[in-house]
Design a protein around this motif. Sequence first.
Motif, mmCIF file in Angstrom:
data_model
loop_
_atom_site.group_PDB
_atom_site.id
_atom_site.type_symbol
_atom_site.label_atom_id
_atom_site.label_comp_id
_atom_site.label_asym_id
_atom_site.label_seq_id
_atom_site.Cartn_x
_atom_site.Cartn_y
_atom_site.Cartn_z
ATOM 1 N N ARG A 156 29.525 145.237 -5.544
ATOM 2 C CA ARG A 156 28.951 145.270 -3.912
ATOM 3 C C ARG A 156 28.879 147.128 -3.778
ATOM 4 O O ARG A 156 28.160 147.224 -2.576
ATOM 5 C CB ARG A 156 30.632 145.065 -3.409
ATOM 6 C CG ARG A 156 31.017 144.071 -3.429
ATOM 7 C CD ARG A 156 31.146 142.820 -2.846
ATOM 8 N NE ARG A 156 31.435 141.289 -2.989
ATOM 9 C CZ ARG A 156 32.767 141.198 -2.482
ATOM 10 N NH1 ARG A 156 33.176 141.852 -1.311
ATOM 11 N NH2 ARG A 156 31.906 140.545 -2.949
ATOM 12 N N ARG A 209 33.531 137.837 -12.291
ATOM 13 C CA ARG A 209 34.672 137.627 -11.627
ATOM 14 C C ARG A 209 35.616 136.476 -12.044
ATOM 15 O O ARG A 209 36.848 136.624 -12.416
ATOM 16 C CB ARG A 209 34.954 137.755 -9.572
ATOM 17 C CG ARG A 209 34.552 138.770 -9.718
ATOM 18 C CD ARG A 209 35.544 139.712 -8.726
ATOM 19 N NE ARG A 209 36.118 139.599 -8.127
ATOM 20 C CZ ARG A 209 37.828 139.155 -8.708
ATOM 21 N NH1 ARG A 209 38.437 139.982 -9.178
ATOM 22 N NH2 ARG A 209 38.622 138.724 -8.276
ATOM 23 N N TRP A 250 34.246 143.899 -9.183
ATOM 24 C CA TRP A 250 33.570 143.448 -7.466
ATOM 25 C C TRP A 250 31.668 144.185 -7.536
ATOM 26 O O TRP A 250 32.267 145.291 -8.915
ATOM 27 C CB TRP A 250 34.476 144.226 -6.703
ATOM 28 C CG TRP A 250 35.316 143.666 -6.509
ATOM 29 C CD1 TRP A 250 36.594 143.601 -6.712
ATOM 30 C CD2 TRP A 250 35.519 141.951 -5.541
ATOM 31 N NE1 TRP A 250 37.518 143.063 -6.463
ATOM 32 C CE2 TRP A 250 37.239 141.442 -6.014
ATOM 33 C CE3 TRP A 250 34.841 141.337 -5.379
ATOM 34 C CZ2 TRP A 250 37.548 140.867 -5.350
ATOM 35 C CZ3 TRP A 250 35.237 140.183 -4.710
ATOM 36 C CH2 TRP A 250 36.383 139.717 -4.426
ATOM 37 N N GLU A 279 27.560 138.153 -10.022
ATOM 38 C CA GLU A 279 29.533 138.786 -9.017
ATOM 39 C C GLU A 279 30.026 137.481 -9.628
ATOM 40 O O GLU A 279 31.602 137.420 -9.997
ATOM 41 C CB GLU A 279 29.108 139.332 -7.829
ATOM 42 C CG GLU A 279 30.704 139.490 -7.681
ATOM 43 C CD GLU A 279 30.619 139.797 -6.174
ATOM 44 O OE1 GLU A 279 31.753 141.050 -5.812
ATOM 45 O OE2 GLU A 279 30.368 138.963 -5.075
ATOM 46 N N GLN A 315 37.882 145.233 -11.948
ATOM 47 C CA GLN A 315 38.268 143.633 -11.534
ATOM 48 C C GLN A 315 36.502 142.882 -10.772
ATOM 49 O O GLN A 315 36.653 141.573 -10.721
ATOM 50 C CB GLN A 315 38.318 143.944 -9.705
ATOM 51 C CG GLN A 315 39.903 144.723 -9.736
ATOM 52 C CD GLN A 315 40.550 146.013 -10.093
ATOM 53 O OE1 GLN A 315 39.228 146.744 -9.835
ATOM 54 N NE2 GLN A 315 41.455 146.083 -10.690
#
Length: 188
Positions: free
Chosen positions: A57, A76, A55, A72, A53
């Motif tokens: 984090r 994305r 992400w 990021e 996806q």
Amino acid sequence: MPALAPELVLCAVDEPMANAWLAVAAGRTGVRVHRGSVLDIRAQAVVSPANSQGWMRGGIDAVYAQAFPMVENNVRSAVLALHGGELPVGDAQIVATGETEPAWLISAPTMRMPGELLPGDTVHPYLAARAVLRLWLEGRLEDGTPVRDAVHTIAMPGLGTGVGGVAPTTCARQVAAAWDEAFNPLRV
């Protein structure tokens, strides 16, 4: 002027990964090991062993997101626009970091979902490394420039070895197989 030879810098912040990477570099022209952070390397691109996806984090992705505040969002956006919201394991996407060096981040998922623990027999590091190398050799930047013309040095951390839990030796063996397939097909 001849093109610069490609260089893959395998980075490790711990001894098990560094030792596993040394086996990969041995006898492979264009591959070297750096004991330290990926961000210490003078490279045009860094590899993000991300999730599908995009992400960023956890693990090295969180480090990248802090070092490159827009990355990021760039990852994305590319995943949504170019891959329908999911960049499959085995594919890679290059995006701008917003910095001069490294100018590029190559997102190559090792896991589908953020924080996914990978099985011990996974082939995901191989698939991610192969995707990075294919993108490097055959891909194009958004403006049409071949990636190989803009990126001569790529800094790569362990693939799936942090959050994913892949053993350093497994990762190293699979990255070596991907390198040999891309740069020395007679060796495989």
